[in-house]
Design an enzyme around this catalytic site. Structure first.
Site, PDB file in Angstrom:
ATOM      1  CD  GLU A  53     101.062  49.640   9.042  1.00 55.38           C
ATOM      2  OE1 GLU A  53     100.278  49.078   9.844  1.00 55.38           O
ATOM      3  OE2 GLU A  53     101.377  49.146   7.941  1.00 55.38           O
ATOM      4  CG  PHE A 115      95.573  46.868  -4.232  1.00 53.64           C
ATOM      5  CD1 PHE A 115      94.655  46.085  -3.541  1.00 53.64           C
ATOM      6  CD2 PHE A 115      96.913  46.791  -3.865  1.00 53.64           C
ATOM      7  CE1 PHE A 115      95.059  45.241  -2.515  1.00 53.64           C
ATOM      8  CE2 PHE A 115      97.330  45.948  -2.847  1.00 53.64           C
ATOM      9  CZ  PHE A 115      96.398  45.166  -2.167  1.00 53.64           C
ATOM     10  CD  GLN A 116      97.692  47.796   0.029  1.00 52.73           C
ATOM     11  OE1 GLN A 116      98.765  48.263  -0.317  1.00 52.73           O
ATOM     12  NE2 GLN A 116      97.589  46.850   0.969  1.00 52.73           N
ATOM     13  CE  LYS A 165     105.078  51.614  -6.410  1.00 50.85           C
ATOM     14  NZ  LYS A 165     104.484  50.275  -6.419  1.00 50.85           N
ATOM     15  CG  MET A 476      89.389  54.650  34.647  1.00 56.51           C
ATOM     16  SD  MET A 476      89.397  55.182  36.374  1.00 56.51           S
ATOM     17  CE  MET A 476      91.004  55.956  36.483  1.00 56.51           C
TER      18      MET A 476
HETATM   19  C1  LIG Z   1      91.753  52.554  22.786  1.00 59.13           C
HETATM   20  C2  LIG Z   1      90.880  52.720  23.990  1.00 59.13           C
HETATM   21  N1  LIG Z   1      89.771  51.961  24.139  1.00 59.13           N
HETATM   22  C3  LIG Z   1      88.986  52.100  25.238  1.00 59.13           C
HETATM   23  C4  LIG Z   1      89.308  53.010  26.199  1.00 59.13           C
HETATM   24  C5  LIG Z   1      88.414  53.183  27.432  1.00 59.13           C
HETATM   25  N2  LIG Z   1      89.158  52.846  28.661  1.00 59.13           N
HETATM   26  C6  LIG Z   1      89.725  53.778  29.463  1.00 59.13           C
HETATM   27  S1  LIG Z   1      90.547  53.119  30.752  1.00 59.13           S
HETATM   28  C7  LIG Z   1      90.130  51.560  30.303  1.00 59.13           C
HETATM   29  C8  LIG Z   1      90.567  50.374  31.102  1.00 59.13           C
HETATM   30  C9  LIG Z   1      92.041  50.190  31.122  1.00 59.13           C
HETATM   31  O1  LIG Z   1      92.317  48.926  31.655  1.00 59.13           O
HETATM   32  P1  LIG Z   1      93.774  48.480  32.031  1.00 59.13           P
HETATM   33  O2  LIG Z   1      94.708  48.770  30.940  1.00 59.13           O
HETATM   34  O3  LIG Z   1      93.722  47.078  32.492  1.00 59.13           O
HETATM   35  O4  LIG Z   1      94.150  49.473  33.212  1.00 59.13           O
HETATM   36  P2  LIG Z   1      93.547  49.634  34.688  1.00 59.13           P
HETATM   37  O5  LIG Z   1      92.491  50.678  34.624  1.00 59.13           O
HETATM   38  O6  LIG Z   1      93.028  48.306  35.125  1.00 59.13           O
HETATM   39  O7  LIG Z   1      94.728  50.080  35.500  1.00 59.13           O
HETATM   40  C10 LIG Z   1      89.341  51.575  29.134  1.00 59.13           C
HETATM   41  C11 LIG Z   1      88.764  50.367  28.497  1.00 59.13           C
HETATM   42  C12 LIG Z   1      90.454  53.800  25.983  1.00 59.13           C
HETATM   43  N3  LIG Z   1      90.829  54.746  26.838  1.00 59.13           N
HETATM   44  N4  LIG Z   1      91.228  53.612  24.900  1.00 59.13           N
END
Ligand SMILES: Cc1ncc(C[n+]2csc(CCOP(=O)(O)OP(=O)(O)O)c2C)c(N)n1
Length: 571
Positions: A53, A115-116, A165, A476
């Site tokens: 979802e 439920f749910q 529902k 990042m």
């Molecule tokens: C749902 C979620 N969890 C954690 C983060 C923290 N976060 C920001 S950038 C990143 C790394 C992204 O890695 P990747 O998709 O491999 O991209 P890259 O930076 O290597 O280009 C993370 C873990 C986030 N933004 N969103």
């Protein structure tokens, strides 16, 4: 006299009345009457069966951002509804109009831990523009109508309608209300007062070093032409927020590109040294301002914004105009006086020259760089693709190296920074974008968050090309660890499946690219195939995105890529 219909049928009738062509959803017990009724509407509304979802909400959001229409997602109660939470919050932060319809346990069972059962209006209260629980069939049609109205007017945003529902099963004579909608306390404003226009003009016509900050509001208001007129008339540089990209052509000589944490050094310096900021449809996010105490310290500030709560929220302004941006610019532009600002431009061009010399594309590199892939993608698509990015280094590099000349050609999760956004959002966009190639630019971390939706892409034969920028890391975060945590790469190396085999398993073409000269030919192969294609680009693991304003630092205190004339590049 209207026809007697069930609540479930009324839901679909209302969607038809609102012009909905596609719904992204997933069935379950509490929404089953509505899915059963769908059998009568499948010739008029296309339902996309998602795999999770969260994917449905991102698809609705991606569709909304691409089309400017309201996107619709549907789910059952409990886990179906709570799986939507991240997508709803993403849409909320980026002002994207979606309507989420959830089934709820029968009215009589509410509060009994049926439920749910989840109190989803409670859960989503802070992340929706508005939400409703419908327990009376007499209120259903009017509620659906209000939901669409609220989602798309003023500052757009997500609205959730939770429908029990028993309401879906009940019957009533259906008539879609046509009287004007009048919601107490909700009156989106239109134009600026004469005093505000005069005050803004006084500042604009007397400024020596003005900068326009163009945000998502330019695109939402459809004020691209007016923005351009203001900039050209006054020779005023235009800096863009991440979500403002496309609101002003990248190739326009007055365009300074993106501002903020990973914005151009020249852009941030211009903002810091400006004597006037004209903020258009943006909200001074911390990723844009850095330290607000030292933000653009010498400037007067004008803020034109449809959401009153944004004015003076993060940055105090001299003239706050609460109105529709396009309308306000049409009021202001005729009286903007042309002015020679060549001294200001000379300064900006100096900063640009220094930045160009540090550009990674100027370096000879032993490995394929993510920035090179993005630049080749821009060349290969002649800058005309519809790009959906995920979150991380690849997202920032796309905003730096893919020049978007046209509005509504970049879709990305800015405010919430939701990893996993891009693949489902691109599938959603593919239901509207037919005249452009759609490219997903996604990291190896982000793609694995919603990779389940590959099946949806194949099932729908969504014409999307997925470019996985694989650096083997949560890049990042690894960059932050390198810069601020003494290179302790705790839990950021990330394992990936064999993406080519994975594509094959999903029955879609898949390619791997490791060399620069293979980038464009492989993209060309991908575009000959109608439907989803995956390309894995294996890139340098240890490159960083520059410049970088450390979180909370002054906007001008950027960490820069070492200058090749003075220092050897570190990798
Ligand atoms: C749902 C979620 N969890 C954690 C983060 C923290 N976060 C920001 S950038 C990143 C790394 C992204 O890695 P990747 O998709 O491999 O991209 P890259 O930076 O290597 O280009 C993370 C873990 C986030 N933004 N969103």
């Amino acid at each position: 006299m209207g026809e007697v219909l069930t609540g479930a049928e009324i839901i679909w009738e209302c969607l038809l009345k609102e012009g909905v062509e596609v719904v992204f959803g997933y069935p379950g017990g509490a929404i089953l009457p509505t899915y059963d009724a769908l059998s009568k509407y499948q010739d008029r509304i296309h339902h996309v069966l998602v795999r999770h979802e969260q994917g449905a909400t991102h698809m609705a959001d991606g569709y909304a951002r691409a089309s400017g229409k309201v996107g619709v997602a549907m789910a059952t109660s409990g886990p179906g509804a709570t799986n939507m939470v991240t997508g709803i919050a993403t849409a909320m932060m980026d002002s994207s109009p979606i309507v989420c319809i959830t089934g709820q346990v029968p009215s009589g069972a509410i509060g009994g831990d049926a439920f749910q059962e989840t109190d989803v209006t409670g859960v989503t209260l802070p992340i929706t523009k508005h939400n409703y629980l419908v327990t009376d069939i007499h209120e259903l049609a009017q509620t659906m109508r209000e939901a669409f109205y609220i989602a798309r007017t003023g500052r757009p945003g997500p609205v959730l309608v939770d429908i029990t529902k028993d309401v879906q099963n009940a019957k009533i004579e259906f008539e879609y209300p046509t009287d004007p909608i009048n919601l107490p306390g909700y009156h989106p404003p239109a134009q600026a007062s004469d005093e505000h226009v005069a005050a803004a003009l006084e500042l604009i016509n007397n400024a020596d070093r003005p900068v326009i900050l163009a945000g998502h509001g330019v695109l939402i208001s459809g004020a691209m032409r007016e923005l351009r007129e203001l900039a050209e008339k006054g020779s005023i540089p235009v800096a863009l927020t991440l979500l403002g990209i496309g609101s002003f052509p990248a190739s326009h000589p007055l365009n300074l590109g993106m501002m903020g944490m990973h914005g151009g050094a020249w852009t941030n310096h211009a903002i810091q040294e400006a004597d006037l900021i004209i903020a258009c449809g943006m909200r001074f996010d911390d990723r844009v301002t850095g330290n607000v105490k030292t933000y653009s310290p010498h400037s007067k500030k004008i803020h034109i914004e449809i959401d009153a709560s944004e004015i003076n929220k993060n940055v105090k302004v001299d003239v706050g105009i609460h109105a529709d941006l396009g309308t306000v610019l049409r009021q202001i532009n005729p009286k903007v006086k042309p002015r020679d600002r060549s001294g200001w431009w000379a300064k900006i061009r100096d900063w640009q020259e220094d930045a160009n010399e540090r550009d990674i594309l100027q370096f000879k590199t032993p490995t394929l760089m993510a920035a090179q892939v993005i630049r080749k993608m821009w060349e290969g698509t002649k800058g005309a693709a519809f790009v959906v990015t995920d979150v991380g280094q690849h997202q920032m590099l796309e905003s730096q190296y893919y020049g978007h000349d046209d509005p509504h050609t970049l879709s990305t999760s800015g405010g919430l920074g939701t990893m996993g956004f891009s693949l489902p959002a691109a599938i959603g966009a593919s239901f509207h974008v037919k005249d452009r190639e759609i490219w997903v630019v996604v990291g190896d971390g982000s793609v694995q968050m919603t990779i389940t939706e590959l099946a949806t892409a194949v099932q729908e034969n969504a014409n999307i090309k997925i470019a996985i920028i694989n650096n083997g890391y949560l890049g990042m975060v690894r960059q932050w660890q390198q810069m601020f945590y003494e290179s302790r790469y705790v839990e950021t190396p990330i394992y990936s499946p064999d993406y080519v085999k994975l594509a094959e398993a999903y029955r879609m073409p898949g390619y791997r690219v490791e060399k620069l000269e293979e980038v464009i030919p492989t993209m060309e192969k991908a575009r000959t195939h109608q439907g989803p294609v995956l390309i894995e680009f294996v890139v340098e693991q240890f490159d960083n995105v520059y410049p970088m304003v450390p979180a909370g630092a002054d906007l001008h205190a950027m960490i820069r890529r070492p200058h090749p004339r003075f220092e050897k590049m570190e990798m």
